[in-house]
Motif scaffolding. Sequence first.
Motif, PDB file in Angstrom:
ATOM      1  N   LEU A   4      30.444  37.887  38.889  1.00 33.08           N
ATOM      2  CA  LEU A   4      31.908  38.730  39.491  1.00 33.08           C
ATOM      3  C   LEU A   4      33.131  37.662  39.132  1.00 33.08           C
ATOM      4  O   LEU A   4      34.217  38.350  38.638  1.00 33.08           O
ATOM      5  CB  LEU A   4      31.382  38.905  41.010  1.00 33.08           C
ATOM      6  N   PHE A   7      34.016  37.963  35.520  1.00 35.06           N
ATOM      7  CA  PHE A   7      34.547  39.140  35.212  1.00 35.06           C
ATOM      8  C   PHE A   7      36.019  39.379  35.559  1.00 35.06           C
ATOM      9  O   PHE A   7      36.738  39.954  34.811  1.00 35.06           O
ATOM     10  CB  PHE A   7      33.536  40.362  35.852  1.00 35.06           C
ATOM     11  N   SER A  11      39.286  39.570  33.059  1.00 31.27           N
ATOM     12  CA  SER A  11      39.935  40.997  33.084  1.00 31.27           C
ATOM     13  C   SER A  11      41.419  40.522  33.324  1.00 31.27           C
ATOM     14  O   SER A  11      42.397  41.507  32.877  1.00 31.27           O
ATOM     15  CB  SER A  11      39.536  41.686  34.330  1.00 31.27           C
ATOM     16  N   VAL A  58      38.385  39.316  47.263  1.00 34.27           N
ATOM     17  CA  VAL A  58      37.359  40.181  47.019  1.00 34.27           C
ATOM     18  C   VAL A  58      36.073  39.435  46.527  1.00 34.27           C
ATOM     19  O   VAL A  58      34.978  39.848  47.051  1.00 34.27           O
ATOM     20  CB  VAL A  58      37.775  40.729  45.384  1.00 34.27           C
ATOM     21  N   ALA A  62      32.251  40.148  48.669  1.00 32.23           N
ATOM     22  CA  ALA A  62      30.952  40.069  47.929  1.00 32.23           C
ATOM     23  C   ALA A  62      30.067  39.040  48.408  1.00 32.23           C
ATOM     24  O   ALA A  62      28.845  39.342  48.850  1.00 32.23           O
ATOM     25  CB  ALA A  62      31.270  40.020  46.589  1.00 32.23           C
TER      26      ALA A  62
ATOM     27  N   TYR B  70      36.923  49.683  35.295  1.00 37.25           N
ATOM     28  CA  TYR B  70      37.076  48.412  36.091  1.00 37.25           C
ATOM     29  C   TYR B  70      36.539  48.370  37.450  1.00 37.25           C
ATOM     30  O   TYR B  70      35.585  47.425  37.727  1.00 37.25           O
ATOM     31  CB  TYR B  70      38.662  48.039  36.168  1.00 37.25           C
ATOM     32  N   GLU B  73      32.652  48.388  37.216  1.00 41.80           N
ATOM     33  CA  GLU B  73      32.114  47.517  36.588  1.00 41.80           C
ATOM     34  C   GLU B  73      32.233  46.187  38.061  1.00 41.80           C
ATOM     35  O   GLU B  73      31.329  45.470  38.348  1.00 41.80           O
ATOM     36  CB  GLU B  73      32.682  46.679  35.689  1.00 41.80           C
ATOM     37  N   LEU B  74      33.355  46.178  38.700  1.00 39.19           N
ATOM     38  CA  LEU B  74      33.587  45.241  39.673  1.00 39.19           C
ATOM     39  C   LEU B  74      32.510  45.532  40.829  1.00 39.19           C
ATOM     40  O   LEU B  74      31.945  44.478  41.211  1.00 39.19           O
ATOM     41  CB  LEU B  74      35.000  45.392  40.114  1.00 39.19           C
ATOM     42  N   LYS B  77      29.208  44.434  39.856  1.00 38.53           N
ATOM     43  CA  LYS B  77      29.019  42.795  39.990  1.00 38.53           C
ATOM     44  C   LYS B  77      28.970  42.579  41.271  1.00 38.53           C
ATOM     45  O   LYS B  77      28.534  41.433  41.723  1.00 38.53           O
ATOM     46  CB  LYS B  77      30.183  42.236  39.276  1.00 38.53           C
ATOM     47  N   MET B  78      29.514  43.265  42.242  1.00 39.96           N
ATOM     48  CA  MET B  78      29.647  42.947  43.793  1.00 39.96           C
ATOM     49  C   MET B  78      28.261  43.467  44.350  1.00 39.96           C
ATOM     50  O   MET B  78      28.145  43.183  45.603  1.00 39.96           O
ATOM     51  CB  MET B  78      30.830  43.739  44.493  1.00 39.96           C
ATOM     52  N   LEU B 117      41.673  44.682  46.188  1.00 44.32           N
ATOM     53  CA  LEU B 117      41.071  45.574  45.127  1.00 44.32           C
ATOM     54  C   LEU B 117      42.276  46.267  44.391  1.00 44.32           C
ATOM     55  O   LEU B 117      42.192  46.334  43.146  1.00 44.32           O
ATOM     56  CB  LEU B 117      40.128  46.560  45.668  1.00 44.32           C
ATOM     57  N   TYR B 119      45.359  45.610  44.272  1.00 47.62           N
ATOM     58  CA  TYR B 119      46.106  44.711  43.605  1.00 47.62           C
ATOM     59  C   TYR B 119      45.620  44.439  42.220  1.00 47.62           C
ATOM     60  O   TYR B 119      46.234  44.613  41.184  1.00 47.62           O
ATOM     61  CB  TYR B 119      46.431  43.680  44.260  1.00 47.62           C
ATOM     62  N   LEU B 120      44.411  44.163  42.235  1.00 42.40           N
ATOM     63  CA  LEU B 120      43.855  43.722  41.028  1.00 42.40           C
ATOM     64  C   LEU B 120      43.729  44.824  39.952  1.00 42.40           C
ATOM     65  O   LEU B 120      43.765  44.814  38.767  1.00 42.40           O
ATOM     66  CB  LEU B 120      42.281  43.247  41.361  1.00 42.40           C
ATOM     67  N   THR B 123      46.947  45.753  38.481  1.00 42.40           N
ATOM     68  CA  THR B 123      47.497  44.655  37.476  1.00 42.40           C
ATOM     69  C   THR B 123      46.781  44.879  36.108  1.00 42.40           C
ATOM     70  O   THR B 123      47.351  44.832  35.027  1.00 42.40           O
ATOM     71  CB  THR B 123      47.257  43.044  37.910  1.00 42.40           C
ATOM     72  N   VAL B 124      45.406  45.139  36.166  1.00 38.50           N
ATOM     73  CA  VAL B 124      44.855  45.231  34.903  1.00 38.50           C
ATOM     74  C   VAL B 124      45.001  46.417  34.352  1.00 38.50           C
ATOM     75  O   VAL B 124      45.186  46.549  33.214  1.00 38.50           O
ATOM     76  CB  VAL B 124      43.087  45.290  35.422  1.00 38.50           C
ATOM     77  N   ARG B 127      48.483  46.186  32.331  1.00 41.86           N
ATOM     78  CA  ARG B 127      48.479  45.044  31.425  1.00 41.86           C
ATOM     79  C   ARG B 127      48.927  45.484  30.020  1.00 41.86           C
ATOM     80  O   ARG B 127      49.899  44.535  29.447  1.00 41.86           O
ATOM     81  CB  ARG B 127      47.084  44.424  31.097  1.00 41.86           C
TER      82      ARG B 127
END
Lengths: 76, 210
Positions: A4, A7, A11, A58, A62, B70, B73-74, B77-78, B117, B119-120, B123-124, B127
Motif C-alpha cells: 500500500l 503504491f 503514484s 491513509v 489501513a 486509483y 487499487e488503493l 491494497k487497504m 483520500l 487529497y491524494l 493530486t494524482v 498530475r
Amino acid sequence: MKQLVEFIAKSLVDNTDVVSVTEVDSGHEVVYQIRVADEDMGRIIGKQGRIAKAIRTVTKAAATKKGVKVQVEILE
Amino acid sequence: MKSVEIIARSVEDAIEEGLAKLETTKDEVDVSVLEEGTKGIFGFLGSKQAKVRIERRPTINWKCIISKNYIVELLDKMDIPATLTVNVQDEENILMDLKGDNLGLLIGRRGQTLDALQYLVSTVANREGGEWARVIVDIEGYRARREETLKALARRLGSKVRGTGRRVALDPMTALERRIVHSELQDIQGIETHSEGRDPFRRVIILPKK
C-alpha cells in the motif's frame, strides 16, 4: 501494508523505479521508510507537508483495520 | 494508457485504430502524423505505411478514469471492499461515492481520512496538467450530513454571539468546512465571521459587529 505504502508513493512521483519502501518492525510498531529520488521529494511531501500527512492518515487507517500500529517516515 | 503510436495503411486507419486502442474519441486526444504514408504504384510498389502518434489530453473525462482506477487499487491494497460510483459532475468537478460495510474507518475523525483520500486522488488525477479538476470523495452521503451539522452549529453559535456580545472560536476546520460556516452566517445581522491561524489549525471566529 508495504504494498500500500509503495503504491501510494509511486503514484505521486516521476521516478517510480527508484522508489523504495523499507519495513522496520520494532516490536510494538512497524515503521515504513520511504525513499524517493531527490527531485521527487517535493511531490511526496507536498505544500506544508500536506501529501506526507495524507499518506500517513491513509496508511494508519489501513493499519487500524489490521489491528497494527504503524509509522510512515520519508527519508532523504 | 496515455498515448499510442500506430502504423497502418493510411493516416485515417491509424487514427481509427489508435482511438479504439485508447477507448476514446477524437475530441479527447492530440494526433500527430509522424509519417504520411504513400499508396505507391498499383497500390503496392513503393508504398509506405502511415504512422501517427495519439496522445490523450488531460480532460476531465480522463481524470475521472484515473481517479476511479486509483481508488479501486488503493482500496484493494487497504483490504477494504467497497462499491464505487464515479461521475463527472461538471467541467471542474468529479464526484465519487463509496458504499460498503464499516466504511467509518475510511471517514475517520471528522472526515480526516476521507479528506486525505480526496487529497491524494486529486493530486494524482491532476498530475498530467490541464484544467484543474476537483475530485470530491464521499462515503454514503457523509459530506452532506456533515454540512448540515456544520450549518446547525454555525447558526447556534451565531445566535449565542448575538446574545452575549462575546466572540466565539470554532474548532479548526478545512477550507471547505470553514466556507460552509462563513456562508451560513454571512446574512445574519449583528455578527461577522473571519478565519484565524494557519492550516491545519485555521479556525472560524464569530464576533459581534461593531
